[in-house]
Design a protein around this motif. Structure first.
Motif, mmCIF file in Angstrom:
data_model
loop_
_atom_site.group_PDB
_atom_site.id
_atom_site.type_symbol
_atom_site.label_atom_id
_atom_site.label_comp_id
_atom_site.label_asym_id
_atom_site.label_seq_id
_atom_site.Cartn_x
_atom_site.Cartn_y
_atom_site.Cartn_z
ATOM 1 N N GLY A 40 0.791 -1.222 0.000
ATOM 2 C CA GLY A 40 0.000 0.000 0.000
ATOM 3 C C GLY A 40 0.821 1.270 0.000
ATOM 4 N N ALA A 41 2.095 1.181 0.368
ATOM 5 C CA ALA A 41 2.936 2.374 0.403
ATOM 6 C C ALA A 41 2.950 3.074 -0.951
ATOM 7 N N TYR A 42 2.931 2.306 -2.040
ATOM 8 C CA TYR A 42 2.888 2.924 -3.365
ATOM 9 C C TYR A 42 1.553 2.705 -4.075
ATOM 10 N N ALA A 43 0.785 1.670 -3.676
ATOM 11 C CA ALA A 43 -0.477 1.370 -4.352
ATOM 12 C C ALA A 43 -1.613 2.278 -3.882
ATOM 13 N N VAL A 44 -1.657 2.585 -2.599
ATOM 14 C CA VAL A 44 -2.763 3.379 -2.059
ATOM 15 C C VAL A 44 -2.844 4.776 -2.679
ATOM 16 N N PRO A 45 -1.742 5.501 -2.830
ATOM 17 C CA PRO A 45 -1.850 6.823 -3.469
ATOM 18 C C PRO A 45 -2.425 6.745 -4.882
ATOM 19 N N MET A 46 -2.041 5.708 -5.644
ATOM 20 C CA MET A 46 -2.592 5.541 -6.990
ATOM 21 C C MET A 46 -4.094 5.303 -6.939
ATOM 22 N N ILE A 47 -4.537 4.417 -6.040
ATOM 23 C CA ILE A 47 -5.958 4.089 -5.943
ATOM 24 C C ILE A 47 -6.761 5.314 -5.507
ATOM 25 N N LYS A 48 -6.242 6.076 -4.548
ATOM 26 C CA LYS A 48 -6.938 7.288 -4.112
ATOM 27 C C LYS A 48 -7.128 8.250 -5.284
ATOM 28 N N GLY A 49 -6.111 8.363 -6.120
ATOM 29 C CA GLY A 49 -6.217 9.242 -7.280
ATOM 30 C C GLY A 49 -7.275 8.770 -8.260
ATOM 31 N N VAL A 50 -7.357 7.456 -8.483
ATOM 32 C CA VAL A 50 -8.370 6.903 -9.385
ATOM 33 C C VAL A 50 -9.768 7.124 -8.812
ATOM 34 N N LEU A 51 -9.930 6.950 -7.495
ATOM 35 C CA LEU A 51 -11.240 7.127 -6.866
ATOM 36 C C LEU A 51 -11.758 8.551 -7.048
ATOM 37 N N GLU A 52 -10.867 9.511 -7.086
ATOM 38 C CA GLU A 52 -11.283 10.899 -7.262
ATOM 39 C C GLU A 52 -11.892 11.161 -8.633
ATOM 40 N N THR A 53 -11.634 10.262 -9.598
ATOM 41 C CA THR A 53 -12.162 10.438 -10.954
ATOM 42 C C THR A 53 -13.532 9.797 -11.130
ATOM 43 N N ASP A 54 -14.023 9.087 -10.108
ATOM 44 C CA ASP A 54 -15.311 8.376 -10.175
ATOM 45 C C ASP A 54 -15.321 7.262 -11.213
ATOM 46 N N THR A 55 -14.155 6.771 -11.585
ATOM 47 C CA THR A 55 -14.060 5.635 -12.500
ATOM 48 C C THR A 55 -14.461 4.365 -11.766
ATOM 49 N N PRO A 56 -15.273 3.487 -12.366
ATOM 50 C CA PRO A 56 -15.590 2.209 -11.716
ATOM 51 C C PRO A 56 -14.334 1.413 -11.381
ATOM 52 N N VAL A 57 -14.317 0.833 -10.191
ATOM 53 C CA VAL A 57 -13.165 0.057 -9.717
ATOM 54 C C VAL A 57 -13.654 -1.274 -9.165
ATOM 55 N N PHE A 58 -12.917 -2.341 -9.478
ATOM 56 C CA PHE A 58 -13.218 -3.690 -8.993
ATOM 57 C C PHE A 58 -11.907 -4.307 -8.500
ATOM 58 N N GLY A 59 -11.916 -4.850 -7.277
ATOM 59 C CA GLY A 59 -10.715 -5.461 -6.720
ATOM 60 C C GLY A 59 -10.954 -6.876 -6.242
ATOM 61 N N ILE A 60 -9.921 -7.692 -6.320
ATOM 62 C CA ILE A 60 -9.971 -9.082 -5.849
ATOM 63 C C ILE A 60 -8.767 -9.350 -4.951
ATOM 64 N N CYS A 61 -9.007 -9.954 -3.789
ATOM 65 C CA CYS A 61 -7.959 -10.444 -2.882
ATOM 66 C C CYS A 61 -7.056 -9.289 -2.414
ATOM 67 N N LEU A 62 -5.787 -9.260 -2.810
ATOM 68 C CA LEU A 62 -4.923 -8.152 -2.403
ATOM 69 C C LEU A 62 -5.487 -6.839 -2.922
ATOM 70 N N GLY A 63 -6.088 -6.859 -4.117
ATOM 71 C CA GLY A 63 -6.720 -5.658 -4.644
ATOM 72 C C GLY A 63 -7.847 -5.176 -3.747
ATOM 73 N N HIS A 64 -8.573 -6.105 -3.154
ATOM 74 C CA HIS A 64 -9.617 -5.772 -2.183
ATOM 75 C C HIS A 64 -9.001 -5.089 -0.963
ATOM 76 N N GLN A 65 -7.903 -5.640 -0.490
ATOM 77 C CA GLN A 65 -7.243 -5.069 0.682
ATOM 78 C C GLN A 65 -6.642 -3.703 0.365
ATOM 79 N N MET A 66 -6.087 -3.540 -0.847
ATOM 80 C CA MET A 66 -5.540 -2.245 -1.256
ATOM 81 C C MET A 66 -6.646 -1.184 -1.299
ATOM 82 N N LEU A 67 -7.803 -1.568 -1.833
ATOM 83 C CA LEU A 67 -8.928 -0.630 -1.882
ATOM 84 C C LEU A 67 -9.367 -0.239 -0.479
ATOM 85 N N ALA A 68 -9.440 -1.234 0.418
ATOM 86 C CA ALA A 68 -9.842 -0.952 1.794
ATOM 87 C C ALA A 68 -8.878 0.027 2.462
#
Length: 387
Positions: A253-281
């Motif tokens: 998450g040290a490098y993944a979370v900032p990227m995900i936060k940026g994507v969330l700001e665009t209102d783009t649909p996002v789907f995560g599985i397993c580690l991706g689920h944890q990164m989103l959380a």
């Protein structure tokens, strides 16, 4: 000890000093890792090539491992990622029309150690009671083992907490994916009429997840785990997928979370599985914690809180999202019926959701495929809103 009088050719040493002997197959040598158990009755090849198992030796509770052989179509990535495997009975010659090779030579060619002749029920009980131990696994055809050194190697293993393994198993450059799910009798066919552009972030992505996205009408571009928000949005995606993967989500998450936060700001649909689920959380403010022995198997019942429906799922994770830490705008959508742990979330105010389990593994067999269709529907609805 093995039932025969032959000298053991494999040794499994736990950090607490417990030692198991057996018969080695596959590659020769020694490795250290965390030990977990998997209760699936099928899919050992997919398990060994699942990048989520990086840094782990897998104990299979089902005794008939190797009986269907291996074949290139069932690899989830190019080579085995799990550090090794421990089984009850020695692998037999395969009896399956799809087999192209036996398990032992396949492991040997890829540098992975196997060990048979082990009381896997006893080993599994130890894992459940004491937690996933650190181990050293060795295979020597001459049966010469320095047991004290193996125990010390197990104790010296740093463990998975705080370890970022996603970077190690991720792709190093972007690539395009259009292969759909296997279907009789054609096998794998390409997606020729995609409706949605998806960027998939590879934290250790399984091939069958990408196939499911393609089958759901997606044109998929895969980016490395270290991709930035700018890298993702430069491709103008209709949706972003966050893949499975190994290691400690907090470290990745040290490098993944900032990227995900940026994507969330665009209102783009996002789907995560397993580690991706944890990164989103983590990106929405929740926390993750290390589990005692994790969830690894193809028979895990999960309840959908929205519908009351129960799905039989495939799982492979040693960390979990702490449901008590979920913010007010995050809805817990799925829970494990084994222990009540979190298995899914969605954001209340935007088309963003994720699950802890593996819908692409199809143990149901079709219980969870709706999640890929839900992602496609979210992208279609977003497109209409933009029109």
């Amino acid at each position: 000890m093995p039932t025969s009088t032959a000298k053991p050719t494999a040794c499994l040493a736990l950090a607490d000093g417990t030692v198991f002997y057996g018969r080695g197959f596959g590659a020769k040598g020694q490795t250290t890792a965390e030990l977990c158990f998997n209760t699936a009755m099928t899919g050992y090849q997919e398990i060994m090539t699942d990048p989520s198992y990086a840094g782990q030796v897998v104990t299979f509770t089902f005794p008939h491992i190797g009986n269907t052989g291996v074949n290139p179509e069932d690899d989830e990535t190019a080579d085995p990622v799990a550090a090794g495997m421990v089984v009850k009975w020695d692998p037999t010659a395969p009896s399956n029309w799809r087999a192209t090779q036996e398990l032992g030579p396949w492991l040997e060619k890829r540098g992975r150690i196997g060990m048979g002749g082990v009381d896997t029920r006893r080993l599994t009980r130890a894992i459940r009671q004491q937690g996933a131990p650190h181990v050293a696994l060795a295979h020597d055809p001459d049966g010469n083992f320095d047991v004290a050194a193996l125990v010390e190697a197990a104790r010296a293993f740093s463990g998975l907490e705080g370890l970022d393994l996603a970077r190690e198993v991720s792709c190093t450059q972007s690539y395009h994916w259009n292969e759909m799910r296997w279907a009789w009798p054609e096998g794998y066919k390409p997606q020729t009429a995609p409706r949605h552009k998806v960027v998939a972030i590879d934290y250790g992505a399984k091939r069958n997840i990408l196939r499911c996205l393609a089958s759901a009408g997606c044109d998929v571009t895969v980016l490395p785990a270290t991709a930035t928000t700018e890298d993702v949005m430069a491709l103008n995606p209709d949706g972003v997928f966050l893949s499975n993967g190994p290691g400690d989500p907090a470290a990745t998450g040290a490098y993944a979370v900032p990227m995900i936060k940026g994507v969330l700001e665009t209102d783009t649909p996002v789907f995560g599985i397993c580690l991706g689920h944890q990164m989103l959380a983590l990106a929405v403010g929740a926390k993750t914690i290390k589990m005692n022995h994790g969830h690894h198997g193809a028979n895990h019942p999960v309840k959908d809180n929205d519908t009351g429906r129960v799905e039989i799922t495939s799982m492979n994770h040693g960390f979990t999202v702490d449901s008590q830490s979920l913010p007010d705008n995050v809805v817990e959508t799925h829970v494990s019926l084994f222990d009540g742990s979190n298995c899914g979330i969605r954001l209340a105010d935007r088309p963003v959701f994720s699950v802890q389990y593996h819908p692409e593994a199809s143990p149901g067999p079709q219980d969870s495929y709706y999640l890929f269709e839900r992602f496609a529907d979210a992208m279609a609805e977003r497109a209409l809103q933009k029109a």
